[in-house]
Write a protein that holds these residues in place. Structure first.
Motif, PDB file in Angstrom:
ATOM      1  N   GLY A 230       4.974   7.827 -13.923  1.00 27.93           N
ATOM      2  CA  GLY A 230       6.427   7.917 -13.746  1.00 27.93           C
ATOM      3  C   GLY A 230       6.786   8.319 -12.324  1.00 27.93           C
ATOM      4  N   LEU A 231       5.971   9.199 -11.736  1.00 30.82           N
ATOM      5  CA  LEU A 231       6.224   9.634 -10.359  1.00 30.82           C
ATOM      6  C   LEU A 231       6.043   8.471  -9.371  1.00 30.82           C
ATOM      7  CD1 LEU A 231       4.588  13.182 -10.429  1.00 30.82           C
ATOM      8  CD2 LEU A 231       6.995  12.684  -9.937  1.00 30.82           C
ATOM      9  N   LEU A 232       5.131   7.550  -9.689  1.00 29.80           N
ATOM     10  CA  LEU A 232       4.955   6.373  -8.821  1.00 29.80           C
ATOM     11  C   LEU A 232       6.268   5.597  -8.736  1.00 29.80           C
ATOM     12  CD1 LEU A 232       1.480   4.901  -9.915  1.00 29.80           C
ATOM     13  CD2 LEU A 232       1.959   6.454  -8.016  1.00 29.80           C
ATOM     14  N   ASP A 233       6.947   5.482  -9.884  1.00 28.59           N
ATOM     15  CA  ASP A 233       8.223   4.755  -9.886  1.00 28.59           C
ATOM     16  C   ASP A 233       9.317   5.485  -9.115  1.00 28.59           C
ATOM     17  OD1 ASP A 233       7.491   2.439 -11.157  1.00 28.59           O
ATOM     18  OD2 ASP A 233       7.846   3.227 -13.181  1.00 28.59           O
ATOM     19  N   MET A 234       9.112   6.782  -8.879  1.00 30.28           N
ATOM     20  CA  MET A 234      10.093   7.536  -8.084  1.00 30.28           C
ATOM     21  C   MET A 234       9.744   7.466  -6.592  1.00 30.28           C
ATOM     22  SD  MET A 234      12.148   8.879 -10.363  1.00 30.28           S
ATOM     23  CE  MET A 234      13.006  10.309  -9.756  1.00 30.28           C
ATOM     24  N   GLY A 235       8.663   6.739  -6.262  1.00 28.90           N
ATOM     25  CA  GLY A 235       8.323   6.572  -4.840  1.00 28.90           C
ATOM     26  C   GLY A 235       7.337   7.588  -4.301  1.00 28.90           C
ATOM     27  N   TYR A 236       6.599   8.256  -5.200  1.00 29.36           N
ATOM     28  CA  TYR A 236       5.614   9.241  -4.740  1.00 29.36           C
ATOM     29  C   TYR A 236       4.199   8.786  -5.053  1.00 29.36           C
ATOM     30  CZ  TYR A 236       9.652  12.308  -4.629  1.00 29.36           C
ATOM     31  OH  TYR A 236      10.878  12.852  -4.367  1.00 29.36           O
ATOM     32  N   MET A 237       3.243   9.271  -4.277  1.00 25.94           N
ATOM     33  CA  MET A 237       1.863   9.166  -4.719  1.00 25.94           C
ATOM     34  C   MET A 237       1.722  10.192  -5.834  1.00 25.94           C
ATOM     35  SD  MET A 237      -1.055   7.733  -4.301  1.00 25.94           S
ATOM     36  CE  MET A 237      -2.656   8.022  -5.037  1.00 25.94           C
ATOM     37  N   ALA A 238       1.039   9.807  -6.916  1.00 28.05           N
ATOM     38  CA  ALA A 238       0.884  10.744  -8.027  1.00 28.05           C
ATOM     39  C   ALA A 238      -0.058  11.875  -7.635  1.00 28.05           C
ATOM     40  CB  ALA A 238       0.332  10.008  -9.234  1.00 28.05           C
ATOM     41  N   PRO A 239       0.194  13.084  -8.139  1.00 29.59           N
ATOM     42  CA  PRO A 239      -0.776  14.167  -7.938  1.00 29.59           C
ATOM     43  C   PRO A 239      -2.099  13.813  -8.627  1.00 29.59           C
ATOM     44  CG  PRO A 239       1.311  15.011  -8.778  1.00 29.59           C
ATOM     45  CD  PRO A 239       1.371  13.524  -8.890  1.00 29.59           C
ATOM     46  N   THR A 240      -3.126  14.577  -8.315  1.00 36.97           N
ATOM     47  CA  THR A 240      -4.409  14.421  -8.994  1.00 36.97           C
ATOM     48  C   THR A 240      -4.236  14.750 -10.479  1.00 36.97           C
ATOM     49  OG1 THR A 240      -5.582  14.999  -6.999  1.00 36.97           O
ATOM     50  CG2 THR A 240      -6.776  15.324  -9.065  1.00 36.97           C
TER      51      THR A 240
ATOM     52  N   ASN B 195       0.823  -1.195   0.000  1.00 36.50           N
ATOM     53  CA  ASN B 195       0.000   0.000   0.000  1.00 36.50           C
ATOM     54  C   ASN B 195       0.864   1.254   0.000  1.00 36.50           C
ATOM     55  OD1 ASN B 195      -2.474   1.143   0.035  1.00 36.50           O
ATOM     56  ND2 ASN B 195      -3.139   0.126   1.906  1.00 36.50           N
ATOM     57  N   PHE B 196       0.295   2.355  -0.441  1.00 38.11           N
ATOM     58  CA  PHE B 196       1.000   3.627  -0.321  1.00 38.11           C
ATOM     59  C   PHE B 196       0.118   4.565   0.491  1.00 38.11           C
ATOM     60  CE2 PHE B 196       2.639   7.739  -1.260  1.00 38.11           C
ATOM     61  CZ  PHE B 196       3.992   7.547  -1.478  1.00 38.11           C
ATOM     62  N   GLY B 197       0.697   5.236   1.451  1.00 36.70           N
ATOM     63  CA  GLY B 197      -0.090   6.154   2.272  1.00 36.70           C
ATOM     64  C   GLY B 197       0.759   7.317   2.710  1.00 36.70           C
ATOM     65  N   ILE B 198       0.125   8.259   3.388  1.00 31.14           N
ATOM     66  CA  ILE B 198       0.828   9.439   3.879  1.00 31.14           C
ATOM     67  C   ILE B 198       1.958   9.024   4.831  1.00 31.14           C
ATOM     68  CG2 ILE B 198      -0.910   9.778   5.714  1.00 31.14           C
ATOM     69  CD1 ILE B 198       0.842  12.607   3.865  1.00 31.14           C
ATOM     70  N   ASP B 199       1.838   7.832   5.448  1.00 31.46           N
ATOM     71  CA  ASP B 199       2.887   7.365   6.360  1.00 31.46           C
ATOM     72  C   ASP B 199       4.055   6.718   5.631  1.00 31.46           C
ATOM     73  OD1 ASP B 199       1.339   8.278   8.411  1.00 31.46           O
ATOM     74  OD2 ASP B 199       0.496   6.314   8.907  1.00 31.46           O
ATOM     75  N   THR B 200       3.899   6.457   4.305  1.00 28.37           N
ATOM     76  CA  THR B 200       5.021   5.856   3.584  1.00 28.37           C
ATOM     77  C   THR B 200       5.730   6.850   2.667  1.00 28.37           C
ATOM     78  OG1 THR B 200       3.292   4.950   2.151  1.00 28.37           O
ATOM     79  CG2 THR B 200       4.448   3.390   3.553  1.00 28.37           C
ATOM     80  N   GLY B 201       5.066   7.913   2.290  1.00 32.50           N
ATOM     81  CA  GLY B 201       5.748   8.847   1.401  1.00 32.50           C
ATOM     82  C   GLY B 201       4.939  10.101   1.118  1.00 32.50           C
ATOM     83  N   PHE B 202       5.537  10.976   0.332  1.00 30.78           N
ATOM     84  CA  PHE B 202       4.922  12.250  -0.024  1.00 30.78           C
ATOM     85  C   PHE B 202       3.670  11.979  -0.871  1.00 30.78           C
ATOM     86  CE2 PHE B 202       5.421  16.308  -2.748  1.00 30.78           C
ATOM     87  CZ  PHE B 202       4.695  17.067  -1.853  1.00 30.78           C
ATOM     88  N   TYR B 203       2.593  12.696  -0.572  1.00 32.16           N
ATOM     89  CA  TYR B 203       1.276  12.356  -1.125  1.00 32.16           C
ATOM     90  C   TYR B 203       0.587  13.633  -1.620  1.00 32.16           C
ATOM     91  CZ  TYR B 203      -2.638   8.921  -1.005  1.00 32.16           C
ATOM     92  OH  TYR B 203      -3.635   8.034  -1.301  1.00 32.16           O
ATOM     93  N   PRO B 204       1.109  14.258  -2.703  1.00 29.11           N
ATOM     94  CA  PRO B 204       0.629  15.596  -3.085  1.00 29.11           C
ATOM     95  C   PRO B 204      -0.660  15.569  -3.904  1.00 29.11           C
ATOM     96  CG  PRO B 204       2.363  14.896  -4.590  1.00 29.11           C
ATOM     97  CD  PRO B 204       2.141  13.757  -3.634  1.00 29.11           C
ATOM     98  N   LEU B 205      -1.652  14.828  -3.422  1.00 26.36           N
ATOM     99  CA  LEU B 205      -2.880  14.606  -4.169  1.00 26.36           C
ATOM    100  C   LEU B 205      -3.792  15.826  -4.072  1.00 26.36           C
ATOM    101  CD1 LEU B 205      -4.223  12.205  -5.755  1.00 26.36           C
ATOM    102  CD2 LEU B 205      -5.389  11.660  -3.629  1.00 26.36           C
ATOM    103  N   GLY B 206      -3.735  16.668  -5.116  1.00 29.15           N
ATOM    104  CA  GLY B 206      -4.481  17.922  -5.108  1.00 29.15           C
ATOM    105  C   GLY B 206      -5.946  17.739  -4.755  1.00 29.15           C
TER     106      GLY B 206
END
Ligand SMILES: *Cc1c(COP(=O)(O)O)cnc(C)c1O
Length: 498
Positions: free
Chosen positions: A417-427, A60-71
């Motif tokens: 591509g941002l997912l592969d860098m370890g981020y949640m993708a923006p909206t 899973n990906f969450g705010i506790d695992t990484g940056f989550y700039p979901l507009g």
């Protein structure tokens, strides 16, 4: 590792149950209700069970695992002290059917939350019942509807929304039976007063709008818009999802709104995503208070016999508003979410003003950092700002239309591509008025380091060739999914082989 359902039927068992229940002898279930065969439950020992859930959490990906700039979603850190408070036995173990005299503490928390939310939004009364922003919208629109029925204004059948509105706005109004009138935004992305003037009239029930709007722009003309709508007898609805940008600086009440929803799970911190649990209270001005859902909490001075259970000499009680629309949710809303948000609000109080200031500062810093890094890497021609503005509010939009035209790289490709860098993708692809839109909201809880690194990585993704980006992501447990297929063909059940 695989998931737990693949283990069904394995030998052994991972539980210990009292004897009488195992052989069934002391159960007095009617024959027709008793199982004829063993259930296909997985049989796991405790360590296997723990591994299963830990394995799941790692996928899973969450705010506790990484940056989550979901507009628009305001995914901020949720302080753990909120959890401690929500799990106190005196709060967590309450049953919603308990009588008032046993739950004075909880009722006082509800009351205080109603008051605090009223104050920060410039409203007069609040219900904590709705469990999502969208449900808050529907609740408020229903209150509007009853208000007009009481006044005999049956001709008010239209609700106005700008074309940048969140989809829930027109959906909520349509669910209540209103006709939706969409008005175009000006080229700068803001509300077009002339377009509004052209559609308001006797049949206007309300206008629904968020401020700052979904492009992250403050609506300078909001007071005039309120005047126009009020001038024809309509009501103003504030979509509070963007409250994180203005809390403590101004309020929907000051802008002329009659009602507002609060996304407690956005502005006031509370774990969310994946469908819940959320909380979407609404606040209204006095003229709409009699229509709020029932019950809400009121208080009076405690009388002699109540003193022992009273909180600070007050007695709290459930109260039914005079012309209530009824209930919109079973029990009393999502109590756990309300308590976490109450803990957050009580901890920060007036300092919440700093919260919104930092949310705006972070968004503007990140926007400039992205331009800076893209320029340094020679990829700044691949996107433009989604809206013309010097200062954005708590979020901003970029348009990847240039990348799409010249290289065939879409906003979706960059997001993956941002997912592969370890981020949640923006909206992405919202608001609809920005082509190849990417909407970024860092929130106040991220450090400058995180923002700088994200900006650098964003520029790196833009340097990746189109072919590779079309195939991204490659590092996630699930590759690119067909979202439309997934939404249309829901499969929520494990396909047991018979
Ligand atoms: C999130 C959001 C909503 C809906 O809120 P939910 O709690 O997700 O139902 C409405 N409007 C905007 C602008 C939003 O971002």
């Amino acid at each position: 590792m695989s998931h737990l359902f693949d283990h069904h039927g394995a030998p052994g068992k991972g539980y210990a149950q009292p004897k009488p229940l195992l052989d069934g002898s002391e159960l007095s279930l009617p024959d027709n209700l008793a199982r004829k065969s063993l259930p296909r439950w997985p049989r796991l020992s405790e360590p296997e069970m723990v591994r299963h859930y830990t394995w799941l959490s790692k996928r899973n990906f969450g705010i506790d695992t990484g940056f989550y700039p979901l507009g628009s979603c305001t995914m901020k850190h949720n302080p753990r002290v909120n959890e401690v408070i929500a799990q106190l036995p005196g709060i967590a173990d309450i049953h919603p059917h308990q009588p008032e005299h046993q739950i004075q503490g909880l009722l006082s928390i509800y009351y205080e939350m109603q008051e605090m939310l009223s104050v920060c939004a410039g409203m007069d009364a609040v219900t904590l019942q709705p469990v999502a922003g969208a449900q808050g919208e529907f609740t408020a629109i229903r209150c509007f509807q009853e208000y007009f029925r009481h006044r005999g204004e049956h001709q008010r059948t239209k609700v106005i929304v700008p074309d940048s509105a969140h989809g829930t706005n027109p959906a909520s109004a349509a669910m209540a039976g209103f006709e939706i009138i969409e008005i175009p935004s000006k080229v700068d992305g803001r509300i077009d007063l002339d377009a509004l003037r052209a559609v308001v009239g006797d049949d206007t029930a309300a206008m629904m709008i968020t401020n700052p709007n979904t492009l992250g722009l403050f609506e300078h003309d909001i007071a005039e818009a309120s005047e126009l709508v009020h001038g024809v007898g309509g009501l103003m609805y504030y979509d509070g999802a963007n409250f994180n940008a203005i809390l403590g600086r101004t309020s929907p009440g000051l802008m002329g709104f009659d009602a507002v929803h609060y996304n407690l799970h956005k502005t006031f911190s509370q774990p969310h995503g994946g469908g819940g649990p959320g909380s979407g209270p609404i606040g209204v001005k006095q003229h709409l208070a009699p229509f709020l859902p029932t019950p809400i909490v009121s208080r009076r001075e405690a009388i002699e016999s109540e003193q022992e259970q009273a909180v600070d000499e007050f007695w709290y009680t459930w109260h039914e508003p005079e012309h209530t629309i009824g209930k919109v949710q079973q029990w009393h809303g999502n109590a756990g979410a309300i308590i976490r948000c109450w803990a957050y609000y009580r901890r920060y109080g007036k300092e919440l003003r700093t919260m919104s200031e930092h949310a705006v500062l972070n968004a503007n810093y990140l926007r400039h950092a992205i331009h800076r890094e893209a320029k340094a890497a020679g990829v700044d021609h691949m996107f433009v700002d989604g809206a013309e503005t010097v200062v954005a509010k708590h979020e901003f939009t970029l348009s990847l239309a240039p990348a799409k035209e010249s290289l065939g790289i879409s906003a979706m490709d960059v997001a993956k591509g941002l997912l592969d860098m370890g981020y949640m993708a923006p909206t992405v692809y919202f608001p609809l008025v920005v082509p190849e839109c990417m909407m970024i909201e860092p929130t106040e809880t991220e450090s400058k380091d995180t923002l700088d690194t994200f900006a650098e990585d964003f520029a790196k993704v833009l340097q990746v060739d189109a072919e590779t980006l079309h195939n991204a992501p490659i590092t996630t447990p699930v590759r690119r999914v067909d979202e439309v297929y997934a939404a249309r063909n829901l499969c929520l059940r494990h396909p047991f082989d018979e």
